[in-house]
Design an enzyme around this catalytic site. Structure first.
Site, PDB file in Angstrom:
ATOM      1  N   LYS A  14       0.838  -1.204   0.000  1.00 48.36           N
ATOM      2  CA  LYS A  14       0.000   0.000   0.000  1.00 48.36           C
ATOM      3  C   LYS A  14       0.876   1.259   0.000  1.00 48.36           C
ATOM      4  CE  LYS A  14      -3.749  -2.502   2.226  1.00 48.36           C
ATOM      5  NZ  LYS A  14      -4.573  -2.790   3.410  1.00 48.36           N
ATOM      6  N   GLN A  58      -4.670  -1.559   9.549  1.00 47.61           N
ATOM      7  CA  GLN A  58      -4.520  -2.887   8.947  1.00 47.61           C
ATOM      8  C   GLN A  58      -5.007  -3.946   9.928  1.00 47.61           C
ATOM      9  OE1 GLN A  58      -3.565  -3.384   5.767  1.00 47.61           O
ATOM     10  NE2 GLN A  58      -3.869  -5.569   5.969  1.00 47.61           N
ATOM     11  N   ASP A  81     -11.197   2.289   3.789  1.00 46.02           N
ATOM     12  CA  ASP A  81     -11.497   0.855   3.700  1.00 46.02           C
ATOM     13  C   ASP A  81     -13.003   0.621   3.563  1.00 46.02           C
ATOM     14  OD1 ASP A  81      -9.310  -0.923   3.753  1.00 46.02           O
ATOM     15  OD2 ASP A  81      -8.969  -0.568   5.893  1.00 46.02           O
TER      16      ASP A  81
HETATM   17  N1  GUN Z   1      -6.789  -7.106   6.327  1.00 43.72           N
HETATM   18  C1  GUN Z   1      -7.108  -7.923   5.286  1.00 43.72           C
HETATM   19  N2  GUN Z   1      -7.682  -7.206   4.308  1.00 43.72           N
HETATM   20  C2  GUN Z   1      -7.720  -5.932   4.721  1.00 43.72           C
HETATM   21  C3  GUN Z   1      -8.196  -4.731   4.134  1.00 43.72           C
HETATM   22  O1  GUN Z   1      -8.721  -4.690   3.020  1.00 43.72           O
HETATM   23  N3  GUN Z   1      -8.042  -3.604   4.888  1.00 43.72           N
HETATM   24  C4  GUN Z   1      -7.487  -3.636   6.124  1.00 43.72           C
HETATM   25  N4  GUN Z   1      -7.411  -2.489   6.790  1.00 43.72           N
HETATM   26  N5  GUN Z   1      -7.055  -4.728   6.691  1.00 43.72           N
HETATM   27  C5  GUN Z   1      -7.160  -5.855   5.989  1.00 43.72           C
END
Ligand code: GUN
Length: 246
Positions: A14, A58, A81
């Site tokens: 990211k 995350q 998200d």
């Molecule tokens: N953990 C697994 N997938 C995701 C996601 O799309 N966003 C976040 N913040 N954590 C995750």
């Protein structure tokens, strides 16, 4: 928070995507034993910061942290998200600013492949808040006929065999095999499962599935990069919306 190896990889990817696009990003790598109070304080600070437009925690968070409390603390306007209940509700209604990144990536793959969802039998295997549930809503908004299945579904094969579009997001390696797929179906594999030998495999057994599917996504390199692209899209949208408000 903590040192989950998969999270490390996702966060690095990211950050890299931000750099490539010229999006400014900050990382707060909190130790495993950071208190919930401290995490919430950081989120509140970032909520107020005018030069930060998007916030992402995350997942998973360590056991002593309440995931729901953390998600609820993020300002819905900065929730790139789309996990906050306000944004989840907007997706349900069909009037949303942010689309959850993975389901949005799946929809983009479908669209770019020239596949029309309208009237199609869509089967989503998995019912998580992150993927399964919003995925079903997005397919429904495109006029798909949607069935949600999961690990406890009886006669699963009977259901998956009906699918013109099959989305596997159950988190079980090789759970969907070729014999469960209708000839010519579109198969989208959201699963990312790390095996004992470190190999990444999806929820779909690729070798048997590709023989029957008309289109299929690989793991890795299928949905994963799309998730990140959609996160970037949400972030740019958040910035635009916040500038319009200011
Ligand atoms: N953990 C697994 N997938 C995701 C996601 O799309 N966003 C976040 N913040 N954590 C995750």
């Amino acid at each position: 928070m903590g040192d989950d190896p998969a999270s490390r990889v996702y966060v690095n990817n990211k950050k890299k995507a931000c750099e490539e696009l010229g999006i400014y990003s900050e990382e707060y790598a909190l130790s495993e034993d950071t208190s919930e109070e401290e995490l919430l304080k950081l989120i509140h600070t970032l909520n107020e910061k005018r030069d930060i437009n998007g916030i992402l925690v995350q997942l998973p968070v360590p056991k002593h942290i309440n995931e729901e409390t953390v998600i609820n603390a993020i300002s819905p306007k900065k929730d790139v998200d789309a996990f906050h209940p306000v944004n989840v509700g907007k997706i349900m209604v069909g009037n949303f600013d942010f689309v959850p990144c993975t389901p949005a990536g799946v929809m983009e793959l479908i669209k770019e492949s020239g596949i029309d969802v309208r009237g199609k039998e869509c089967v989503v295997v998995g019912r998580s808040n992150i993927v399964g549930k919003p995925q079903a809503m997005l397919l429904l908004h495109q006029n798909g006929t949607v069935t949600i299945c999961h690990s406890k579904t009886k006669n699963l094969k009977e259901k998956t065999k009906q699918a013109d579009i099959l989305v596997a997001a159950v988190g079980i390696p090789n759970f969907i095999t070729g014999d469960m797929i209708k000839e010519g179906a579109v198969v989208i594999d959201v699963g990312i499962n790390r095996m004992a030998d470190k190999k990444l495999v999806g929820d779909v057994e690729f070798e048997s599935a590709e023989k029957v599917a008309s289109a299929i996504t690989p793991v890795p390199g299928g949905v994963g990069p799309m998730t990140i692209a959609m996160l970037m899209k949400n972030t740019v949208k958040a910035a635009i919306l916040q500038h319009e408000l200011n």
